[in-house]
Design a protein around this motif. Structure first.
Motif, PDB file in Angstrom:
ATOM      1  N   MET A  62       0.637  -1.411  -0.163  1.00  0.00           N
ATOM      2  CA  MET A  62       0.218  -0.056  -0.019  1.00  0.00           C
ATOM      3  C   MET A  62       0.821   1.230   0.115  1.00  0.00           C
ATOM      4  N   TYR A  63       2.007   1.223   0.654  1.00  0.00           N
ATOM      5  CA  TYR A  63       2.859   2.469   0.660  1.00  0.00           C
ATOM      6  C   TYR A  63       3.541   2.786  -0.637  1.00  0.00           C
ATOM      7  N   SER A  64       3.826   1.663  -1.420  1.00  0.00           N
ATOM      8  CA  SER A  64       4.380   1.976  -2.811  1.00  0.00           C
ATOM      9  C   SER A  64       3.574   2.514  -3.505  1.00  0.00           C
ATOM     10  N   LYS A  65       2.152   1.923  -3.393  1.00  0.00           N
ATOM     11  CA  LYS A  65       1.328   2.204  -4.334  1.00  0.00           C
ATOM     12  C   LYS A  65       0.676   3.620  -4.206  1.00  0.00           C
ATOM     13  N   LEU A  66       0.655   4.023  -2.924  1.00  0.00           N
ATOM     14  CA  LEU A  66       0.185   5.512  -2.594  1.00  0.00           C
ATOM     15  C   LEU A  66       1.428   6.640  -2.475  1.00  0.00           C
ATOM     16  N   LYS A  67       2.723   6.072  -2.579  1.00  0.00           N
ATOM     17  CA  LYS A  67       3.761   7.084  -2.016  1.00  0.00           C
ATOM     18  C   LYS A  67       3.772   8.307  -3.176  1.00  0.00           C
TER      19      LYS A  67
END
Length: 618
Positions: free
Chosen positions: A565-570
C-alpha cells in the motif's frame, strides 16, 4: 468613721462575690453549650456513616443479583457503575405548558385527551387556572394544536451524520443523527450535544411522508427528554441523547425527526431516521437479528490535523489482519496525506471476497468518514471534540450491521496472545464460559512507551524490508510496562452493539437488562497502547518493564501489506521516504538534568496520546 469604711468594704466584697458567681455560671453555660455542640457533631457524623453503610449494603445486594459467568474462574465480570439507571422507556414525567392558547386547546380537546391519556393539570382554588396544561413525556400533542404548527421545512435538506443547530435555545444545542431504538420499546434516540447541567426542554417533530417521492409530510409532536452522557469532566457542555418515545397509541415510526426548542419555532434541522425497516442498508435483510459475523471499529474524531500516513496504514492493515471489516472515522481536522490514504481505501473498497487471490490482492477493510464540525471549544467547553457523541453515534450506526464493535484509539491494538484473530479469540472465550449474557469484552491496558528503546531485532539484516519493519511501531516497540492497569482504568472493549445502551471510553456505562461485561484475562489478550509518558517527560522509563513480542507473529504479513500500500500511494499521496535502517539500536531515552535545571521548577505537560506529539511521528 470606721463604719462607712466597713460598709464600703463589705459592699465591695459582695460585688466581687456576685461577679464571681456570675462568671462561674457563664463558664458552666459555655461548657454546656460546647458539650451539646460536640454531641450534635458526633450525632450528625454517625448518621452520615450509617447512611453510607446502608447505601453500600444496597449496592452490594444489587451487584450480587447481576450476571455471573461460571466455568472459568479467571474470567471476571464487571457490572455497570450506575445500578440505579433511570428507565428510559417509561412515561412518567409531566411537562407543563405555560402558553394559555395551548391550555385552551387542550381543554377543548376532551376526546383527544381520553384517547391519548393526556391529563390537564388540576385547578387549585384561587389559582386562576395558572397551573398550565400538563403534557406527559411521550404523549402526543393534540391535533388541534398540531395543525397550527409550522409545516415541513422544504428548504432544509434531510441529513444524517452532520451537526445541525437547534434554533431558539439560550445555550448551544446541536444534533447529529437519529436512530430508531426498538429494544424494550419504540424510541427514537438522537445523538446531540448541549448544556451539561439543566439542559433546555425540547420537542420532537416527527415527519411522515404523504405525497409521492416524499414531497409532502404530515407531523406529530412529542415532548423529548434530554439525557446527558455521563463522561463530561464537569465541563459546560456534554454529549447527550435526545429521547423521543413512540408509545402513544397509533403512533408509527417516522421517516425523519426535527428537534425544536419551542413548539411553534420553524425546524432548523431534519434528521433522517436510521435503523428502521426502511433503512436502505437493512432492507435486504430478511431478519434484522441475523447480524453479519463481522467486526467494526469506532475511532474518536481526528484532531490536531492528524497526518501520520504511515502509522495510519499500519493501524488499518494490522486491524485488518486481526479480523476487522470496517472502520468508522470522524473528521474534525485531518492532514492531506492521511486524508489521501483514507480516500484510497474508500474508493478501493472490498477488493477480494476472502484471503489472497492469484494476483496478490487481499481483502481490504471498508471505511466511512463523517464530518465533525462541532462548534464547541475542545477541553474548554466540551471534552475532546465531543468524542462521546462520536462513540455513541458509531455504536448505533454499527448496530445490526456488525456482530462486534471495538472502541479504540489510533495508538491502540487489541492483540490476542494465542489466537490469530479477534474472531478466533471471541470464539475461544465462548467455549470457556457461557457468554450468552455477555454484552462486552474488556481488555486490560499495557503501555508500550515510545521512550523505551527499539527492539534489537529490528536491526538484523536477515529480515525482509528492514527499513519498513523498523518504521512500524508495533514491530519496533516491544518493551512495555510490566504492571497492567486494572479493568475500567484505561481499558478498552469489544461489544455487541445491540446489547449496549450507552458507550463510554474505557467501559460500557449502560447495558440493556440482562447483559454485562466480561473481563478478558491478560494471558488471553491485552490492549497494546503505544504512546509517550502520560505525564510528560521521560520518567516512565524508570518503571519496571518487560519485553512483549506478541505482535511479531504478524510481522511478515503486516510488512508485506503495508509495503504494497505504501508503494502504491507514495506518489499520489506524496508520502515521505522511509528512514534508513540505523546500524545500532538506540538506547532508552532518559532525561539528564544539569545543575541549573535542578534550580528550575519542572513543568509536567499532560499528553493524551502519541498522535498528539509531533516528535513521535512514525
Amino acid at each position: 468613721m470606721e463604719y462607712p469604711n466597713k460598709i464600703l468594704m463589705s459592699g465591695s466584697s459582695a460585688g466581687r462575690t456576685k461577679r464571681g458567681k456570675r462568671g462561674t455560671w457563664n463558664e458552666k453555660k459555655r461548657a454546656g453549650m460546647s458539650f451539646l455542640i460536640v454531641i450534635a457533631f458526633f450525632a450528625i457524623f454517625g448518621l452520615i456513616i450509617l447512611t453510607e453503610i446502608l447505601m453500600i449494603d444496597e449496592k452490594s445486594k444489587a451487584s450480587t443479583n447481576g450476571i455471573r459467568h461460571a466455568g472459568y474462574n479467571r474470567l471476571g465480570e464487571s457490572a455497570p457503575d450506575y445500578d440505579d439507571v433511570k428507565e428510559e422507556y417509561s412515561i412518567e414525567e409531566a411537562i407543563f405548558l405555560k402558553n394559555n392558547r395551548f391550555i385552551k386547546d387542550i381543554k377543548q380537546s376532551r376526546n383527544i385527551q381520553i384517547s391519548l391519556a393526556i391529563p390537564v393539570a388540576p385547578e387549585s382554588p384561587g389559582n386562576n387556572n395558572n397551573n398550565g396544561g400538563a403534557i406527559p413525556w411521550g404523549a402526543l400533542l393534540p391535533q388541534s394544536i398540531e395543525r397550527t404548527l409550522p409545516t415541513y421545512p422544504v428548504d432544509v435538506p434531510p441529513s444524517d451524520g452532520s451537526w445541525k443547530i437547534v434554533n431558539g435555545t439560550r445555550f448551544k444545542f446541536f444534533v447529529f443523527s437519529a436512530f430508531y431504538d426498538r429494544r424494550g420499546g419504540k424510541l427514537i434516540r438522537v445523538i446531540g450535544a448541549t448544556k451539561t447541567r439543566g439542559p433546555e426542554k425540547v420537542w420532537c417533530r416527527l415527519w411522515y411522508p404523504t405525497g409521492p417521492h416524499n414531497s409532502t409530510f404530515r407531523s406529530s409532536s412529542v415532548m423529548a427528554r434530554v439525557k446527558i452522557i455521563r463522561e463530561n469532566w464537569n465541563l459546560k457542555y456534554s454529549a447527550c441523547f435526545v429521547l423521543c418515545p413512540l408509545q402513544a397509541p397509533g403512533l408509527e415510526i417516522p421517516y425523519a425527526v426535527s428537534i425544536v426548542s419551542k413548539i411553534r419555532s420553524p425546524p432548523g434541522n431534519v434528521l433522517l431516521l436510521r435503523n428502521t425497516d426502511q433503512d436502505p442498508s437493512l432492507q435486504n435483510r430478511t431478519n434484522i437479528n441475523q447480524i453479519p459475523d463481522k467486526i467494526g471499529v469506532c475511532i474518536k474524531p481526528f484532531h490536531f490535523n492528524y497526518d501520520s500516513a504511515l502509522y495510519l496504514l499500519e493501524f488499518l492493515e494490522m486491524n485488518s489482519l486481526l479480523g476487522v471489516s470496517h472502520f468508522t472515522f470522524y473528521n474534525h481536522t485531518l492532514g492531506p496525506k492521511a486524508a489521501c490514504v483514507l480516500r484510497h481505501y474508500m474508493e478501493e473498497g472490498l477488493v477480494a471476497a476472502n484471503n489472497a487471490t492469484q494476483d496478490g490482492t487481499v481483502q481490504r477493510p471498508t471505511i466511512s468518514i463523517l464530518p465533525w464540525d462541532l462548534r464547541m471549544r475542545s477541553q474548554k467547553e466540551i471534552r475532546t471534540e465531543g468524542l462521546f457523541a462520536a462513540l455513541n453515534d458509531c455504536l448505533y450506526r454499527s448496530m445490526y450491521r456488525f456482530q462486534y464493535v471495538a472502541l479504540i484509539d489510533l495508538d491502540e491494538f487489541i492483540v490476542p496472545r494465542h489466537n490469530d484473530t479477534l474472531k478466533d479469540l471471541l470464539k475461544w472465550l465462548s467455549l470457556k464460559v457461557n457468554n450468552r449474557n455477555t454484552g462486552a469484552y474488556s481488555f486490560q491496558n499495557a503501555f508500550f512507551y515510545l521512550q523505551f528503546a527499539d527492539d534489537s531485532l529490528m536491526y538484523e539484516r536477515n529480515v525482509s524490508n528492514p527499513a519498513l519493519r523498523g518504521a512500524l511501531i508495533t514491530q519496533r516497540k516491544t518493551r512495555r510496562r510490566s504492571k497492567l492497569h486494572p479493568q475500567k482504568q484505561r481499558s478498552k472493549y469489544i461489544c455487541k452493539p445491540e446489547s449496549v445502551v450507552e458507550a463510554g471510553n474505557h467501559f460500557v456505562w449502560e447495558f440493556i437488562p440482562g447483559r454485562g461485561s466480561l473481563n478478558v484475562p491478560a494471558d488471553a489478550a491485552i490492549l497494546h497502547h503505544y504512546r509517550v509518558c502520560e505525564f510528560g517527560g521521560d520518567d516512565c522509563v524508570k518503571t519496571p518493564s518487560t519485553v512483549d513480542r506478541t505482535a511479531h507473529k504478524y510481522s511478515r504479513r503486516l510488512t508485506d501489506r503495508v509495503e504494497m500500500m505504501y508503494s502504491k500511494l507514495k506518489t499520489s499521496c506524496k508520502l515521505l521516504n522511509l528512514p534508513p535502517v540505523p546500524t545500532k539500536a538506540p538506547t532508552t531515552r532518559k532525561k539528564i538534568l544539569k545543575i541549573k535545571d535542578l534550580q528550575k521548577p519542572i513543568k509536567a505537560k499532560k499528553v493524551d496520546s502519541a498522535d498528539d506529539v509531533k516528535s513521535s511521528k512514525s
